[in-house]
Motif scaffolding. Sequence first.
Motif, PDB file in Angstrom:
ATOM      1  N   THR A  45      -2.496  -1.420  -4.543  1.00  0.00           N
ATOM      2  CA  THR A  45      -3.704  -1.628  -3.740  1.00  0.00           C
ATOM      3  C   THR A  45      -4.503  -2.794  -4.316  1.00  0.00           C
ATOM      4  O   THR A  45      -4.353  -3.126  -5.509  1.00  0.00           O
ATOM      5  CB  THR A  45      -4.583  -0.365  -3.741  1.00  0.00           C
ATOM      6  N   PRO A  46      -5.346  -3.388  -3.508  1.00  0.00           N
ATOM      7  CA  PRO A  46      -6.199  -4.457  -4.050  1.00  0.00           C
ATOM      8  C   PRO A  46      -7.062  -3.964  -5.217  1.00  0.00           C
ATOM      9  O   PRO A  46      -7.299  -4.697  -6.172  1.00  0.00           O
ATOM     10  CB  PRO A  46      -7.070  -4.869  -2.862  1.00  0.00           C
ATOM     11  N   THR A  47      -7.486  -2.716  -5.154  1.00  0.00           N
ATOM     12  CA  THR A  47      -8.310  -2.157  -6.234  1.00  0.00           C
ATOM     13  C   THR A  47      -7.517  -2.067  -7.526  1.00  0.00           C
ATOM     14  O   THR A  47      -8.018  -2.425  -8.597  1.00  0.00           O
ATOM     15  CB  THR A  47      -8.821  -0.760  -5.835  1.00  0.00           C
ATOM     16  N   SER A  48      -6.264  -1.608  -7.438  1.00  0.00           N
ATOM     17  CA  SER A  48      -5.461  -1.500  -8.656  1.00  0.00           C
ATOM     18  C   SER A  48      -5.154  -2.874  -9.240  1.00  0.00           C
ATOM     19  O   SER A  48      -5.170  -3.047 -10.459  1.00  0.00           O
ATOM     20  CB  SER A  48      -4.163  -0.731  -8.384  1.00  0.00           C
ATOM     21  N   GLY A  90      -8.674  -8.147 -14.187  1.00  0.00           N
ATOM     22  CA  GLY A  90     -10.126  -8.318 -14.160  1.00  0.00           C
ATOM     23  C   GLY A  90     -10.624  -9.682 -14.612  1.00  0.00           C
ATOM     24  O   GLY A  90     -11.686 -10.128 -14.196  1.00  0.00           O
ATOM     25  N   ARG A 107       0.840  -1.211   0.000  1.00  0.00           N
ATOM     26  CA  ARG A 107       0.000   0.000   0.000  1.00  0.00           C
ATOM     27  C   ARG A 107       0.869   1.253   0.000  1.00  0.00           C
ATOM     28  O   ARG A 107       0.548   2.232  -0.663  1.00  0.00           O
ATOM     29  CB  ARG A 107      -0.931   0.010   1.216  1.00  0.00           C
ATOM     30  N   ALA A 141      -7.080  -5.519  -8.877  1.00  0.00           N
ATOM     31  CA  ALA A 141      -8.349  -6.022  -9.421  1.00  0.00           C
ATOM     32  C   ALA A 141      -8.636  -5.417 -10.795  1.00  0.00           C
ATOM     33  O   ALA A 141      -9.176  -6.089 -11.677  1.00  0.00           O
ATOM     34  CB  ALA A 141      -9.485  -5.726  -8.457  1.00  0.00           C
ATOM     35  N   GLU A 142      -8.266  -4.155 -10.974  1.00  0.00           N
ATOM     36  CA  GLU A 142      -8.472  -3.512 -12.274  1.00  0.00           C
ATOM     37  C   GLU A 142      -7.547  -4.106 -13.329  1.00  0.00           C
ATOM     38  O   GLU A 142      -7.960  -4.337 -14.463  1.00  0.00           O
ATOM     39  CB  GLU A 142      -8.238  -2.004 -12.160  1.00  0.00           C
ATOM     40  N   GLU A 143      -6.290  -4.342 -12.949  1.00  0.00           N
ATOM     41  CA  GLU A 143      -5.324  -4.898 -13.896  1.00  0.00           C
ATOM     42  C   GLU A 143      -5.630  -6.347 -14.249  1.00  0.00           C
ATOM     43  O   GLU A 143      -5.332  -6.789 -15.355  1.00  0.00           O
ATOM     44  CB  GLU A 143      -3.898  -4.829 -13.321  1.00  0.00           C
TER      45      GLU A 143
END
Length: 159
Positions: A132-135, A141, A127, A137-139
């Motif tokens: 981040t987990p969001t980044s 998908g 972090r 998850a976006e990469e």
Amino acid sequence: EVRKLQASTDPKEELTRVSLFLRGLAGIPRIVAKVEVMEFLSQAREKVEALAQDLRVWAGCCIQLRRTTGLRKLMALMLQVGNFVNFGSARGGAVGIRVSSMLKAAQIRSADPTARTLLHLVARFARQRGITPTSLAEELGLVPQAARVPLSTVTQTLA
């Protein structure tokens, strides 16, 4: 069943319409093989379309895994932490890491009171470096979608 129908000596007058029909079918050479081919052909298009969709998901997932920078950074961070923890031992100075090793980090207790396991510590460092987990998850998908398609199912369909 086919042999029984062919061997039947019952007079035609005593047989039902269904039995007469099946007896007629039994007289066709290699009927079982022909029916199996017909069944295969009737299901082939659906199986090929489903397999093609699964392969598209797997191929897209592989492309995402090759292109991701976040996962590469996360694995490099895990490698650095692992080398730090194993400094001075035979395992120190590693030049690569396996994904399965990342799972082991969840089992190693951390000396840091704010992090329960080594994985929590690595997550905090990640972090701080913008991973981040969001980044991720976006990469990545397509990874959850590909995980729902077992490789064994794909290989069985191809076999």
